[in-house]
Design an enzyme around this catalytic site. Sequence first.
Site, PDB file in Angstrom:
ATOM      1  N   MET B   1       0.892  -1.273  -0.098  1.00 54.35           N
ATOM      2  CA  MET B   1      -0.023   0.093   0.156  1.00 54.35           C
ATOM      3  C   MET B   1       0.911   1.343   0.010  1.00 54.35           C
ATOM      4  SD  MET B   1      -3.428   0.523   2.203  1.00 54.35           S
ATOM      5  CE  MET B   1      -2.781   0.236   3.803  1.00 54.35           C
ATOM      6  N   CYS B   2       0.358   2.305  -0.604  1.00 52.42           N
ATOM      7  CA  CYS B   2       1.079   3.803  -0.531  1.00 52.42           C
ATOM      8  C   CYS B   2      -0.025   4.602  -1.065  1.00 52.42           C
ATOM      9  CB  CYS B   2       2.165   3.540  -1.721  1.00 52.42           C
ATOM     10  SG  CYS B   2       3.641   2.717  -1.735  1.00 52.42           S
ATOM     11  N   GLY B   3       0.407   5.814  -0.618  1.00 55.98           N
ATOM     12  CA  GLY B   3      -0.578   6.939  -1.201  1.00 55.98           C
ATOM     13  C   GLY B   3      -0.040   7.908  -2.216  1.00 55.98           C
TER      14      GLY B   3
END
Lengths: 242, 298
Positions: B1-3
Amino acid sequence: MKHDVVDVMDKVASKRVFDLSKTTLRELNQALHEVREGSNEVAWEVQNPKGSHAVAAGIDAPISVDVRGNVGYYCAGMNSQGTVTVHGSAGPGVAENMMSGSVIIKGDASQYAGATGRGGLLVIEGDASSRCGISMKGIDIVVGGNVGHMSAFMAQSGHLVVLGNAGDALGDSIYEAKLFVRGTVKSLGADCVAKEMRPEHIAKLQELLDRAGIKDVKPEEFTRYGSARKLYNFNIDNAAAY
Amino acid sequence: MCGIVGLFLKDKSLEPQLGAMLSEMLVSLTDRGPDSAGIAIYGASGDGKGKVTVQSPFPDRDFPGLDAELSKQVGEPVKMTVRSTHAVLETGLAKLDAVREAVSELRPDARIMGMGDAIEIYKEVGLPEAVAERFGLAKMGGTHAIGHTRMATESAVTTMGAHPFSTGPDQCLVHNGSLSNHSNIRRELIQKGMKFETENDTEVAAAYVSSKMADGLNLGEALESTLDDLDGFFNFVVGTKNGFGVVRDPISCKPAVMAETDQYVAFGSEYRALANLPGIEGAKVWEPEPSTVYFWEH
């Protein structure tokens, strides 16, 4: 019809309002989970969701929740008996694993809407993106617009109704769910085939359209898709498809 | 996950607020990537000046006096603005390469983050809020900006492993996902003369896009070719001097939402990042399609 009933209830019962810019999501969901059988707290409103995750997840009572705005991941997940209406769009996994009740999305829904749902009705008035109804196990899903690629992937039972078009690989590795698409299908997934619309399918589809409040659309405009049942058991002739 | 967050302004009156808007977007996605954060911000260009952004693990030792030493070495005034561990060195465009080379010679521990007419890049380990704060992001203006909050999967949590990656003048790329053929692509790009700073898969994607653009492709065409050559999961958001592009892999597992009004185009990994933008209620909000390139240019 259901909406009319809710509107009447709005007038007669006091509505519990949660403004998520002022109260936490935890407080909202805790309050929803504390509703007991026979409670008169039947009407709820959620304001300023601003993309929050898990809004109104885990309801287990015949209550009605109006969410004013867009929600993030897993809205109304695991819903049982409740009616959740999102007056906006929903992020990934809306109504995931729904058991019963209904969830209505006035806008669009992101990926895997209604995933693994076991019952109830999910209505998405706009478009749903990829993997809508993935691994559905009894839920009924009605989409007013289009669905993205790999919708109804490994769908086991229930119905997916699409008034618009379906993307690539519709119904890949499908079991016994029934799919009805009014528009075009970009491609069918492994073991998913078009099937004949028999009277019982027309009747079931009409019932689903009625429950979703959709008028001016006839069941005869749809094509039914389902499993060719060629992947159920190992068959050496199908080795390439496994 | 990353933003990932991105903001491309159409309305010039919003330019002074770009950093403040992006900062809020970035912090809203902290739980998608608490390891490290970074931003690329594009300011005014066309004044004949360019910038090199450098980072040092020892800013107190490396930055004092660097501007005077560089000015002397390249024979042209170099203006330095220090922000925490980063320094932006500004000089005439013709001397930009000379400044970059001189930095490596004068301060061997300093790392080049990016260079070009308009780009500044800041990235560090830590929570997005702390990273935005230490660089004063909220006070920065500009025309467009891209931010990233990282939850590391493919390489270590270090400053250099944070996004954005810049592998060409005024170019940057951020990524949510993971690539599975980055080693092969890295080898091919090394043969073509590209240099790599890290073992990170995203740096390979950035270098790939830079290499395609160096071959003469425009941003849209370069992004289109990632769909043929890069294998894995990706949402890429890419910046150039005057452009902003988005592409998602054919499976599109990683979330993405976009919004467009008369004032801006915005990208967020989730709607939460866009929820407080001006006029969002009336914006066109949509999920970008898989295998589809979107780009905007000023």
